[in-house]
Write a protein that holds these residues in place. Structure first.
Motif, PDB file in Angstrom:
ATOM      1  N   PRO A  58       2.455 -10.941  -2.411  1.00 42.67           N
ATOM      2  CA  PRO A  58       3.691 -10.673  -3.143  1.00 42.67           C
ATOM      3  C   PRO A  58       3.447 -10.184  -4.552  1.00 42.67           C
ATOM      4  N   PHE A  59       2.227 -10.405  -5.070  1.00 43.03           N
ATOM      5  CA  PHE A  59       1.953 -10.001  -6.443  1.00 43.03           C
ATOM      6  C   PHE A  59       1.733  -8.502  -6.561  1.00 43.03           C
ATOM      7  N   LEU A  60       1.574  -7.792  -5.430  1.00 44.93           N
ATOM      8  CA  LEU A  60       1.394  -6.352  -5.471  1.00 44.93           C
ATOM      9  C   LEU A  60       2.746  -5.659  -5.517  1.00 44.93           C
ATOM     10  N   ARG A  61       2.861  -4.659  -6.388  1.00 50.26           N
ATOM     11  CA  ARG A  61       4.157  -4.034  -6.582  1.00 50.26           C
ATOM     12  C   ARG A  61       4.322  -2.743  -5.780  1.00 50.26           C
ATOM     13  N   ALA A  62       3.271  -1.902  -5.791  1.00 52.62           N
ATOM     14  CA  ALA A  62       3.393  -0.596  -5.141  1.00 52.62           C
ATOM     15  C   ALA A  62       3.064  -0.699  -3.660  1.00 52.62           C
ATOM     16  N   ASP A  63       3.862   0.010  -2.835  1.00 53.09           N
ATOM     17  CA  ASP A  63       3.611   0.007  -1.398  1.00 53.09           C
ATOM     18  C   ASP A  63       2.211   0.517  -1.078  1.00 53.09           C
ATOM     19  N   GLN A  64       1.741   1.521  -1.821  1.00 47.54           N
ATOM     20  CA  GLN A  64       0.411   2.063  -1.591  1.00 47.54           C
ATOM     21  C   GLN A  64      -0.648   0.986  -1.807  1.00 47.54           C
ATOM     22  N   ASP A  65      -0.497   0.236  -2.882  1.00 47.15           N
ATOM     23  CA  ASP A  65      -1.470  -0.819  -3.163  1.00 47.15           C
ATOM     24  C   ASP A  65      -1.442  -1.896  -2.095  1.00 47.15           C
ATOM     25  N   GLU A  66      -0.247  -2.164  -1.570  1.00 56.53           N
ATOM     26  CA  GLU A  66      -0.134  -3.160  -0.510  1.00 56.53           C
ATOM     27  C   GLU A  66      -0.882  -2.706   0.743  1.00 56.53           C
ATOM     28  N   LEU A  67      -0.718  -1.448   1.092  1.00 53.84           N
ATOM     29  CA  LEU A  67      -1.415  -0.903   2.257  1.00 53.84           C
ATOM     30  C   LEU A  67      -2.928  -1.036   2.092  1.00 53.84           C
ATOM     31  N   LEU A  68      -3.410  -0.661   0.919  1.00 51.61           N
ATOM     32  CA  LEU A  68      -4.850  -0.714   0.676  1.00 51.61           C
ATOM     33  C   LEU A  68      -5.347  -2.154   0.696  1.00 51.61           C
ATOM     34  N   ASN A  69      -4.560  -3.060   0.128  1.00 56.18           N
ATOM     35  CA  ASN A  69      -4.954  -4.457   0.082  1.00 56.18           C
ATOM     36  C   ASN A  69      -5.069  -5.047   1.487  1.00 56.18           C
ATOM     37  N   VAL A  70      -4.096  -4.744   2.329  1.00 53.93           N
ATOM     38  CA  VAL A  70      -4.123  -5.268   3.699  1.00 53.93           C
ATOM     39  C   VAL A  70      -5.300  -4.672   4.467  1.00 53.93           C
ATOM     40  N   ALA A  71      -5.562  -3.394   4.264  1.00 51.51           N
ATOM     41  CA  ALA A  71      -6.702  -2.759   4.926  1.00 51.51           C
ATOM     42  C   ALA A  71      -8.008  -3.441   4.528  1.00 51.51           C
TER      43      ALA A  71
END
Length: 317
Positions: A58-71
């Motif tokens: 939840p601390f990630l704001r940008a959708d792009q960053d979320e995608l990269l984080n999950v990957a």
């Protein structure tokens, strides 16, 4: 246990609501099916795992960053998962997220994500995964050709051809990489891999020697310079060019005294002096020098045997 970033202030944002909904998905969809499926459906599990990783950020704001984080999370999990089938599915999901991230960004970030996706596919192996890996390298070349990572995509493409035993295409790709990107860090690695395949798979020692020589002459400080010297010495030995081989082995020891191959190179030089050239005095001197330079080497006992064997010849002379 869900706690949004706004919990401290008591203010609820749209982003918080979205993440809360994601946690609801886990509670209402994943957990009941865990009881029903008994975790025997790898595709369901990988999708569930991806959702859980996504919702736990939840601390990630940008959708792009979320995608990269999950990957990245999926990649980390794949490294420790013991079930090969589940590991492969996790890598597939990670690769898909990397590619999605790359499609939403540009430059080196996109190229890096595509190469990470490629690595996932290469680790999975098999025709389908490797075809996806090849697509990733082509996307880097076509869409991000000016990226500093473009040469690495060519090195990876060569590795894909190598896995499919397309030796000639692999070598051609690596040499093209070095010719096109002469200043890139990938250039010496590409030439070294070309030399390896020419030497061991294609069985063309003359061309292998040529590629090793390019590394030694053009990239003397690269990470594969000592490997190239060692391998070229092996090619020269196979061609009965023993003096030239000894020169390469001793050059390696002199130029890279702390390298992993330094002791082995001096040992191989001593063996050639002893067994091929019958130059026992030189073999003896190398053995003595070896004992002083590498007192903790795993090859010390073998070198001591050469020293003991050649000592009597030295005394006789």
């Amino acid at each position: 246990r869900y706690r949004s970033p706004a919990s401290e202030s008591g203010t609820r944002t749209a982003g918080d609501a979205r993440h809360a909904d994601q946690v609801t998905v886990i509670i209402n969809f994943v957990i009941p099916r865990r009881k029903i499926m008994f975790f025997d459906n790898n595709r369901l599990l990988s999708a569930a795992f991806a959702v859980m990783c996504f919702a736990a950020s939840p601390f990630l704001r940008a959708d792009q960053d979320e995608l990269l984080n999950v990957a990245e999370e999926l990649n980390s999990e794949a490294e420790v998962i013991e079930d090969d089938d589940f590991q492969a599915v996790l890598r597939t999901r990670a690769a898909e997220l990397y590619r999605t991230y790359a499609s939403q960004t540009g430059g080196d970030k996109a190229a890096s994500a595509l190469l990470k996706a490629c690595n996932q596919y290469v680790k999975i192996g098999g025709n389908e995964a490797l075809s996806h890996a090849l697509v990733c390298t082509m996307l880097v070349a076509e869409k991000h050709g000016s990226s500093k990572l473009a040469p690495d995509s060519l090195v990876l493409r060569g590795e894909i051809y190598f896995q499919k035993k397309e030796w000639g295409r692999a070598v051609k790709t690596w040499i093209a990489c070095a010719d096109k990107h002469q200043q890139a860090d990938a250039a010496p690695r590409a030439l070294f891999r070309a030399g390896q395949v020419l030497q061991k798979n294609i069985k063309n020692p003359a061309e292998a020697e040529k590629q090793y020589a390019r590394v030694i002459a053009t990239y003397p400080n690269s990470e594969v310079a000592d490997d190239s010297l060692f391998n070229r010495a092996g090619v020269l030995t196979d061609g009965d060019k023993f003096e030239d081989a000894i020169a390469d082995y001793l050059s390696l020891t002199k130029l890279f005294p702390s390298g992993e191959l330094a002791d082995k190179a001096m040992y191989e030089a001593a063996v050639l002096c002893d067994e091929e050239l019958k130059d026992y005095k030189r073999a003896y001197n190398l053995a003595v020098e070896f004992r002083q330079a590498f007192p903790h080497s795993a090859l010390l006992r073998k070198m001591e045997r050469i020293e003991a064997k050649t000592l009597r010849y030295v005394k006789d002379s």
